[in-house]
Scaffold this motif. Structure first.
Motif, mmCIF file in Angstrom:
data_model
loop_
_atom_site.group_PDB
_atom_site.id
_atom_site.type_symbol
_atom_site.label_atom_id
_atom_site.label_comp_id
_atom_site.label_asym_id
_atom_site.label_seq_id
_atom_site.Cartn_x
_atom_site.Cartn_y
_atom_site.Cartn_z
ATOM 1 N N GLN A 107 45.475 15.406 74.554
ATOM 2 C CA GLN A 107 46.146 15.945 75.728
ATOM 3 C C GLN A 107 46.774 14.830 76.566
ATOM 4 N N HIS A 108 46.040 13.726 76.732
ATOM 5 C CA HIS A 108 46.589 12.583 77.464
ATOM 6 C C HIS A 108 47.788 11.988 76.726
ATOM 7 N N LEU A 109 47.691 11.908 75.395
ATOM 8 C CA LEU A 109 48.781 11.331 74.615
ATOM 9 C C LEU A 109 50.017 12.228 74.664
ATOM 10 N N ARG A 110 49.812 13.538 74.676
ATOM 11 C CA ARG A 110 50.927 14.485 74.789
ATOM 12 C C ARG A 110 51.655 14.270 76.120
ATOM 13 N N ALA A 111 50.894 14.102 77.213
ATOM 14 C CA ALA A 111 51.508 13.871 78.523
ATOM 15 C C ALA A 111 52.223 12.524 78.560
ATOM 16 N N ALA A 112 51.615 11.497 77.941
ATOM 17 C CA ALA A 112 52.248 10.179 77.915
ATOM 18 C C ALA A 112 53.558 10.216 77.138
ATOM 19 N N SER A 113 53.605 11.002 76.074
ATOM 20 C CA SER A 113 54.827 11.106 75.283
ATOM 21 C C SER A 113 55.979 11.676 76.093
ATOM 22 N N ALA A 114 55.654 12.554 77.033
ATOM 23 C CA ALA A 114 56.694 13.114 77.899
ATOM 24 C C ALA A 114 57.172 12.076 78.912
ATOM 25 N N ARG A 115 56.262 11.210 79.358
ATOM 26 C CA ARG A 115 56.638 10.184 80.337
ATOM 27 C C ARG A 115 57.415 9.045 79.696
ATOM 28 N N TYR A 116 57.129 8.758 78.422
ATOM 29 C CA TYR A 116 57.762 7.625 77.743
ATOM 30 C C TYR A 116 58.390 8.090 76.417
ATOM 31 N N PRO A 117 59.384 8.952 76.484
ATOM 32 C CA PRO A 117 59.952 9.522 75.247
ATOM 33 C C PRO A 117 60.659 8.499 74.372
ATOM 34 N N VAL A 146 47.949 19.822 77.922
ATOM 35 C CA VAL A 146 48.052 18.559 78.659
ATOM 36 C C VAL A 146 46.988 18.435 79.740
ATOM 37 N N ALA A 147 46.139 19.432 79.912
ATOM 38 C CA ALA A 147 45.087 19.372 80.928
ATOM 39 C C ALA A 147 43.763 19.062 80.251
ATOM 40 N N SER A 148 42.934 18.263 80.897
ATOM 41 C CA SER A 148 41.631 17.932 80.331
ATOM 42 C C SER A 148 40.607 17.819 81.449
ATOM 43 N N ARG A 149 39.355 18.069 81.102
ATOM 44 C CA ARG A 149 38.270 17.949 82.062
ATOM 45 C C ARG A 149 37.581 16.601 81.892
ATOM 46 N N PRO A 150 37.235 15.947 82.987
ATOM 47 C CA PRO A 150 36.581 14.640 82.870
ATOM 48 C C PRO A 150 35.167 14.763 82.323
ATOM 49 N N THR A 151 34.748 13.742 81.592
ATOM 50 C CA THR A 151 33.371 13.659 81.116
ATOM 51 C C THR A 151 32.582 12.799 82.085
ATOM 52 N N LEU A 152 31.553 13.352 82.691
ATOM 53 C CA LEU A 152 30.801 12.641 83.719
ATOM 54 C C LEU A 152 29.635 11.847 83.143
#
Length: 283
Positions: free
Chosen positions: A181-191, A219-225
């Motif tokens: 999910q983080h990588l998917r969001a990063a791909s949109a920021r740095y196409p 693109v949404a994720s929950r943090p691991t505490l």
């Protein structure tokens, strides 16, 4: 375009980088300091002939894509990247790819946390800074190439020694999902970032699990505490996981701490003493 100033600047930046800085073998004795021209060209995905002409002040104005690739290969800071663009006569735009430059104050912070394992990861989940306890708990990142420091690549493509995925962490499956999910969001920021595009292509080709998660477009994720590391020397180490965002660099500081007075705190204390030595391996 100031060809001579551009040539001098490129040469000065090349000479300050060692092969080890970019994951290349040192090889035989070198006649000049830093990287060779052909090594920079390889890292920048351009021809050696063209890069040589740039350093000899004989090349035409480089394209935005070439400037971005050269800046990345030479590990230029944001200020140096802007300067490169000005020398080439091309106004700098937004960063073409995730920043890998960690502020010195953040590096100092990591080493002021002796009882915590701490790392800095880029927008692509590459470990770009760490302290000694993180190396002891996870892996000696200094012994790895840049490629092998990427946690997404490691999670999906391995290696998984003794069947332990991603250092045997208890949330390995959850991490796999959130990292996509983080990588998917990063791909949109740095196409336009070739490294990021290449990483995604490699993962799609090498992992059916990654391909399935990527196709979900989440693109949404929950943090691991909290999580537990299955360490080969000291056994299970339960830690709290806190993440600090470095917004201007699109980086995150991940800090692992154990509950005071717990067996895991004792395990971290032992790891801080033995470091990356393997006590379970005969000498």
């Amino acid at each position: 375009m100031d060809r001579q100033e551009l040539a001098d600047f490129l040469r000065s930046r090349r000479e300050r980088i060692t092969p080890a800085d970019v994951g290349l073998p040192t090889g035989p004795r070198r006649r000049t300091p830093g990287l060779r021209r052909e090594e920079v060209a390889q890292l920048a995905y351009i021809s050696t002939e063209y890069y040589t002409r740039l350093e000899q002040a004989r090349a035409p104005r480089p394209s935005l894509e070439v400037l971005a690739q050269v800046a990345r290969a030479l590990r230029l800071s944001d200020a140096e990247r802007d300067h490169l663009h000005h020398l080439a006569g091309t106004p700098p735009g937004p960063p073409p790819g995730p920043s890998r430059e960690v502020r010195q104050s953040i590096v100092d912070l990591l080493h002021r946390l002796p009882q915590a394992a701490a790392i800095v990861i880029s927008a692509t989940h590459e470990v770009i800074a760490w302290n000694d306890l993180a190396a002891a708990l996870m892996e000696d990142f200094s012994a790895l190439s840049r490629r092998d420091r990427n946690l997404v690549r490691r999670a999906f493509l391995g290696p998984h020694p003794e069947g332990r995925r991603l250092y045997g962490v208890s949330d390995a499956e959850e991490f796999a999902v959130s990292s996509v999910q983080h990588l998917r969001a990063a791909s949109a920021r740095y196409p336009d970032d070739p490294e990021l595009t290449g990483l995604v292509a490699e993962l799609l080709d090498g992992s059916e699990e990654f391909a399935r998660l990527w196709a979900a477009h989440d693109v949404a994720s929950r943090p691991t505490l909290c999580k537990t590391f299955d360490h080969p020397v000291v056994g299970p180490v339960a830690v709290n996981c806190d993440v600090l965002d470095i917004a201007d660099r699109d980086q995150r500081v991940v800090i692992y701490t154990a509950t005071p007075g717990s067996p895991s705190e004792e395990a971290l204390r032992l790891l801080s003493v033995v470091g990356t030595q393997r006590l379970d391996v005969p000498g």
